[in-house]
Design an enzyme around this catalytic site. Sequence first.
Site, short mmCIF file in Angstrom:
data_model
loop_
_atom_site.label_atom_id
_atom_site.label_comp_id
_atom_site.label_asym_id
_atom_site.label_seq_id
_atom_site.Cartn_x
_atom_site.Cartn_y
_atom_site.Cartn_z
N GLU A 80 0.74 -1.48 -0.03
CA GLU A 80 -0.13 0.02 -0.01
C GLU A 80 0.80 1.47 -0.06
O GLU A 80 0.66 2.11 0.93
CB GLU A 80 -0.56 0.16 0.81
N GLU A 128 -5.10 -8.96 0.62
CA GLU A 128 -5.80 -8.07 2.24
C GLU A 128 -7.04 -8.24 2.17
O GLU A 128 -7.02 -7.15 1.26
CB GLU A 128 -5.26 -6.72 2.90
O1 IFM Z 1 -4.13 -2.64 9.71
C1 IFM Z 1 -3.90 -2.25 8.27
C2 IFM Z 1 -3.03 -3.00 7.32
O2 IFM Z 1 -1.94 -2.57 7.72
C3 IFM Z 1 -2.85 -2.34 5.70
N1 IFM Z 1 -4.14 -2.73 4.91
C4 IFM Z 1 -5.14 -2.17 5.69
C5 IFM Z 1 -5.31 -3.16 7.34
C6 IFM Z 1 -6.79 -2.38 7.93
O3 IFM Z 1 -6.68 -0.95 8.03
#
Ligand code: IFM
Length: 483
Positions: A178, A384
């Site tokens: 990210e 994710e």
């Molecule tokens: O916890 C975060 C993660 O570190 C990066 N993506 C989003 C998740 C939830 O906010």
Amino acid sequence: MPVPPSSPLPAAAAPQRFPAGFLWGAATSAYQVEGAAAEDGRTASIWDTFCRTPGKVFQDHSGDVAVDHYHRFREDVRLMAELGLTAYRFSVSWPRVQPTGRGPGVQRGLDFYRRLADELRSHDILPVATLYHWDLPQELESAGGWPERTTAERFAEYAALVGAALGDRVAHWTTLNEPWCSAFLGYGSGVHAPGRTDPVAALRAAHHLNLGHGLAVSALRAALPAAAQVSVSLNLHALRPLTPSAADRDAVRRIDAVGNRVFLGPMLAGAYPEDLLADTAHLTDWSFVRPGDQKEIHQPLDWLGVNYYTPTVVSATAEDASPGREDGHGGGEASPWPGADRVGFHPAPGERTAMGWTVDPTGLHQLLTGLAHRHPDLPLMVTENGAAYHDRVGADGTVDDPERTAYLHAHLAALHRAAADGADVRGYFAWSLLDNFEWAYGYDKRFGLVHVDYPTLARTPKSSARWYARVARSGELHPPAGG
Ligand code: IFM
């Protein structure tokens, strides 16, 4: 103005079968779970510094102890095995393995990841390593951080070092997690470390993250066996206009430029989008992009990691909306959207998680099918996806979280539908394996499949974890009961 609901995906009447070899994973990141912040030579990262800055993180929480994964990884890997996981996505802590961000690696730090990978492999769980999940060594930030080109160069050296140390036991790699958050929440809105609020620094950071990615892909390929797979994980915004008006559609274009195409453009097509350069021309002439950089960034990838939680609804103006502050990670005074800071953000309709994020799996389908359409030869991985809820341990010691099960179910069904519609999706990683440190929200938000009691650090798989284990073991998703 009410936001129109997105059309639901058709419900599956029969079980949805996932292909053999589909990866059933869960993800974490170093600063969020490891703890052991001052052990074995680790030094401060920008998040250690940010957590010590009063008022930046909920109740001044920090990752000093986190959930002590550094010492409890064997227990955690056993849990993963019990849950039928076939892959674990973790990140390497840069300040643990190369504390000053330059020079030789620290063997004790590297050995932790070697032991973790060995433990995973001994349970037939595929290790998937991310090089950078936001924990820049503080020394590199003090020297200018991601807005400076040297940080990208340091990142490539770090990638070579970690690749050489772990390449004999880790074959699946992700450069950055990210980068949008690193650049625009870290240097734009300042709600993430290092907490700077400078739109030009944010754009410079985005470029140097892109460059760091490209250089790191080359460094990894040179250090790893030929069969190794290299990727990047992006939190792409699934965008919708508030109304069909041309102005609201232009707001979508702007956020797409500075939210998605600022990375997709150079990484997958070898160039920054012209409209992004035009939207930000009042801020910078982008002369920090040197000849050859875009070629360097445009490296072949083995898959693209997609992180998705909720859709983003935008309008041309900020009236009746949160004016450019919506980032899904808490509000700030400054905008994380250089060149698009007048755009309004609106809650999507529907049920919300504890983060206030609307549950809408159509956004995942939208992203996966859109990417498949534009990049038909690029495999995808959902690296994710998950939800925070206010989980409680019941009197009988169990944690029942039917909302999380429903969330995961709906998103896996959307992934399956996207695959049926042509997306080549190779795996799914639930965020997160464990409850953990949720950045500026501290330990206030729980995303885990496994509950962690913070005073004792006891782990209890939630009912969603048991459900996920059944899906992972059978490779089948059954229509929800009564649904
Ligand atoms: O916890 C975060 C993660 O570190 C990066 N993506 C989003 C998740 C939830 O906010």
